[in-house]
Design a protein around this motif. Structure first.
Motif, PDB file in Angstrom:
ATOM      1  N   GLU A  15      63.603 104.065  -2.592  1.00 48.06           N
ATOM      2  CA  GLU A  15      63.722 102.796  -1.978  1.00 48.06           C
ATOM      3  C   GLU A  15      62.691 101.927  -2.587  1.00 48.06           C
ATOM      4  OE1 GLU A  15      65.046  99.929   0.697  1.00 48.06           O
ATOM      5  OE2 GLU A  15      65.804 101.877   0.370  1.00 48.06           O
ATOM      6  N   LEU A  16      61.341 102.375  -2.874  1.00 45.89           N
ATOM      7  CA  LEU A  16      60.294 101.674  -3.491  1.00 45.89           C
ATOM      8  C   LEU A  16      60.887 101.308  -5.176  1.00 45.89           C
ATOM      9  CD1 LEU A  16      57.613 100.616  -3.513  1.00 45.89           C
ATOM     10  CD2 LEU A  16      56.756 102.555  -4.352  1.00 45.89           C
ATOM     11  N   GLU A  17      61.541 101.867  -5.602  1.00 52.49           N
ATOM     12  CA  GLU A  17      62.178 101.665  -6.974  1.00 52.49           C
ATOM     13  C   GLU A  17      62.985 100.160  -6.820  1.00 52.49           C
ATOM     14  OE1 GLU A  17      65.408 103.094 -10.506  1.00 52.49           O
ATOM     15  OE2 GLU A  17      64.248 104.719  -8.945  1.00 52.49           O
ATOM     16  N   LEU A  18      63.971 100.445  -5.786  1.00 51.98           N
ATOM     17  CA  LEU A  18      64.760  99.244  -5.660  1.00 51.98           C
ATOM     18  C   LEU A  18      64.031  97.893  -5.407  1.00 51.98           C
ATOM     19  CD1 LEU A  18      67.724 100.796  -3.758  1.00 51.98           C
ATOM     20  CD2 LEU A  18      67.542 100.429  -6.082  1.00 51.98           C
ATOM     21  N   ASN A  19      62.908  98.016  -4.552  1.00 51.08           N
ATOM     22  CA  ASN A  19      62.216  96.903  -3.949  1.00 51.08           C
ATOM     23  C   ASN A  19      61.551  96.382  -5.319  1.00 51.08           C
ATOM     24  OD1 ASN A  19      62.864  97.104  -1.364  1.00 51.08           O
ATOM     25  ND2 ASN A  19      61.147  98.227  -0.760  1.00 51.08           N
ATOM     26  N   ILE A  20      60.612  97.217  -6.168  1.00 45.55           N
ATOM     27  CA  ILE A  20      60.144  96.738  -7.546  1.00 45.55           C
ATOM     28  C   ILE A  20      61.192  95.952  -8.439  1.00 45.55           C
ATOM     29  CG2 ILE A  20      59.128  97.471  -9.737  1.00 45.55           C
ATOM     30  CD1 ILE A  20      57.768  99.833  -7.749  1.00 45.55           C
ATOM     31  N   LYS A  21      62.407  96.763  -8.586  1.00 46.28           N
ATOM     32  CA  LYS A  21      63.330  95.965  -9.301  1.00 46.28           C
ATOM     33  C   LYS A  21      63.798  94.788  -8.754  1.00 46.28           C
ATOM     34  CE  LYS A  21      64.900 100.114 -11.631  1.00 46.28           C
ATOM     35  NZ  LYS A  21      66.104 101.156 -11.846  1.00 46.28           N
ATOM     36  N   ASN A  22      63.960  94.558  -7.689  1.00 44.88           N
ATOM     37  CA  ASN A  22      64.153  93.488  -7.019  1.00 44.88           C
ATOM     38  C   ASN A  22      63.124  92.241  -7.209  1.00 44.88           C
ATOM     39  OD1 ASN A  22      66.011  91.815  -5.258  1.00 44.88           O
ATOM     40  ND2 ASN A  22      64.713  91.805  -3.567  1.00 44.88           N
ATOM     41  N   GLN A  23      61.771  92.784  -6.915  1.00 48.59           N
ATOM     42  CA  GLN A  23      60.755  91.801  -7.218  1.00 48.59           C
ATOM     43  C   GLN A  23      60.751  91.389  -8.859  1.00 48.59           C
ATOM     44  OE1 GLN A  23      59.020  90.416  -4.757  1.00 48.59           O
ATOM     45  NE2 GLN A  23      58.010  89.215  -6.380  1.00 48.59           N
ATOM     46  N   ILE A  24      60.980  92.083  -9.374  1.00 48.81           N
ATOM     47  CA  ILE A  24      61.077  92.052 -10.820  1.00 48.81           C
ATOM     48  C   ILE A  24      61.922  90.539 -11.217  1.00 48.81           C
ATOM     49  CG2 ILE A  24      61.228  92.683 -13.263  1.00 48.81           C
ATOM     50  CD1 ILE A  24      59.850  95.554 -12.394  1.00 48.81           C
ATOM     51  N   LEU A  25      62.978  91.158 -10.737  1.00 42.43           N
ATOM     52  CA  LEU A  25      64.303  89.901 -10.957  1.00 42.43           C
ATOM     53  C   LEU A  25      63.978  88.798 -10.301  1.00 42.43           C
ATOM     54  CD1 LEU A  25      66.913  89.620 -12.110  1.00 42.43           C
ATOM     55  CD2 LEU A  25      68.170  90.572 -10.057  1.00 42.43           C
ATOM     56  N   LYS A  26      63.222  88.540  -9.104  1.00 42.40           N
ATOM     57  CA  LYS A  26      63.031  87.382  -8.567  1.00 42.40           C
ATOM     58  C   LYS A  26      61.820  86.797  -9.500  1.00 42.40           C
ATOM     59  CE  LYS A  26      63.910  88.568  -3.662  1.00 42.40           C
ATOM     60  NZ  LYS A  26      63.463  88.708  -2.418  1.00 42.40           N
ATOM     61  N   GLU A  27      61.002  87.273  -9.872  1.00 39.21           N
ATOM     62  CA  GLU A  27      59.966  86.770 -10.778  1.00 39.21           C
ATOM     63  C   GLU A  27      60.318  85.973 -12.060  1.00 39.21           C
ATOM     64  OE1 GLU A  27      56.830  89.779 -11.294  1.00 39.21           O
ATOM     65  OE2 GLU A  27      56.356  89.644  -9.096  1.00 39.21           O
ATOM     66  N   ILE A  28      61.380  86.939 -12.706  1.00 37.16           N
ATOM     67  CA  ILE A  28      62.117  86.414 -13.929  1.00 37.16           C
ATOM     68  C   ILE A  28      62.966  84.905 -13.712  1.00 37.16           C
ATOM     69  CG2 ILE A  28      63.651  86.864 -15.476  1.00 37.16           C
ATOM     70  CD1 ILE A  28      62.804  89.880 -15.360  1.00 37.16           C
ATOM     71  N   LEU A  29      63.511  85.027 -12.594  1.00 40.87           N
ATOM     72  CA  LEU A  29      64.511  83.794 -12.320  1.00 40.87           C
ATOM     73  C   LEU A  29      63.877  82.689 -11.509  1.00 40.87           C
ATOM     74  CD1 LEU A  29      67.603  85.907 -10.803  1.00 40.87           C
ATOM     75  CD2 LEU A  29      67.332  84.729 -12.953  1.00 40.87           C
ATOM     76  N   ALA A  30      62.490  82.977 -10.943  1.00 42.19           N
ATOM     77  CA  ALA A  30      61.608  81.808 -10.141  1.00 42.19           C
ATOM     78  C   ALA A  30      61.575  80.625 -11.007  1.00 42.19           C
ATOM     79  CB  ALA A  30      60.569  82.437  -9.899  1.00 42.19           C
ATOM     80  N   PRO A  31      61.327  80.452 -12.405  1.00 39.84           N
ATOM     81  CA  PRO A  31      61.203  79.508 -13.118  1.00 39.84           C
ATOM     82  C   PRO A  31      62.502  78.851 -13.359  1.00 39.84           C
ATOM     83  CG  PRO A  31      60.056  81.267 -14.097  1.00 39.84           C
ATOM     84  CD  PRO A  31      60.821  81.758 -13.026  1.00 39.84           C
ATOM     85  N   LEU A  32      63.579  79.389 -13.118  1.00 36.52           N
ATOM     86  CA  LEU A  32      64.766  78.719 -13.465  1.00 36.52           C
ATOM     87  C   LEU A  32      65.354  78.070 -12.449  1.00 36.52           C
ATOM     88  CD1 LEU A  32      66.489  81.527 -15.314  1.00 36.52           C
ATOM     89  CD2 LEU A  32      65.129  79.476 -16.349  1.00 36.52           C
ATOM     90  N   ILE A  33      64.858  78.398 -11.068  1.00 39.77           N
ATOM     91  CA  ILE A  33      65.501  78.035  -9.854  1.00 39.77           C
ATOM     92  C   ILE A  33      64.622  76.905  -9.148  1.00 39.77           C
ATOM     93  CG2 ILE A  33      66.193  78.682  -7.474  1.00 39.77           C
ATOM     94  CD1 ILE A  33      66.091  81.593  -8.766  1.00 39.77           C
ATOM     95  N   LYS A  34      65.344  75.659  -8.919  1.00 40.90           N
ATOM     96  CA  LYS A  34      64.523  74.444  -8.288  1.00 40.90           C
ATOM     97  C   LYS A  34      64.375  74.612  -6.768  1.00 40.90           C
ATOM     98  CE  LYS A  34      66.043  71.430 -11.805  1.00 40.90           C
ATOM     99  NZ  LYS A  34      66.890  70.291 -12.425  1.00 40.90           N
ATOM    100  N   GLU A  35      65.477  74.912  -6.028  1.00 40.29           N
ATOM    101  CA  GLU A  35      65.243  75.100  -4.679  1.00 40.29           C
ATOM    102  C   GLU A  35      64.936  76.799  -4.390  1.00 40.29           C
ATOM    103  OE1 GLU A  35      68.660  73.938  -2.454  1.00 40.29           O
ATOM    104  OE2 GLU A  35      68.751  72.071  -3.783  1.00 40.29           O
ATOM    105  N   LYS A  36      64.065  76.839  -3.678  1.00 42.39           N
ATOM    106  CA  LYS A  36      63.279  78.378  -3.372  1.00 42.39           C
ATOM    107  C   LYS A  36      64.137  78.950  -2.273  1.00 42.39           C
ATOM    108  CE  LYS A  36      60.194  78.157  -6.590  1.00 42.39           C
ATOM    109  NZ  LYS A  36      60.728  78.621  -7.866  1.00 42.39           N
ATOM    110  N   GLN A  37      65.592  79.166  -2.519  1.00 47.87           N
ATOM    111  CA  GLN A  37      66.368  79.786  -1.361  1.00 47.87           C
ATOM    112  C   GLN A  37      66.686  81.233  -1.771  1.00 47.87           C
ATOM    113  OE1 GLN A  37      69.733  77.204  -1.159  1.00 47.87           O
ATOM    114  NE2 GLN A  37      70.428  77.579  -3.113  1.00 47.87           N
TER     115      GLN A  37
END
Length: 68
Positions: A28-50
């Motif tokens: 479960e922690l592994e999945l949470n870490i991978k989800n957070q990594i993906l969000k950090e990678i995509l954050a600069p590409l997303i204008k609206e924080k939804q």
């Protein structure tokens, strides 16, 4: 502490072959870490924080699902 959630890896080669990075923590922690990594990678590409990511669908089996 940082290592308080550590568990014993299932694979005897964990840490040697480099194929698995997260066997020392609960799945479960592994999945949470991978989800957070993906969000950090995509954050600069997303204008609206939804909410842009769908929830992670965990594997039915934590181990050996990539052997075939």
């Amino acid at each position: 502490s940082k290592g308080s959630e550590r568990i014993l890896p299932t694979c005897e080669n964990f840490g040697k072959c480099g194929g698995c990075f997260y066997q020392h923590i609960p799945y479960e922690l592994e999945l949470n870490i991978k989800n957070q990594i993906l969000k950090e990678i995509l954050a600069p590409l997303i204008k609206e924080k939804q909410q842009i990511l769908k929830p992670i669908i965990p594997s039915k089996s934590e181990y050996f699902y990539r052997n075939q």
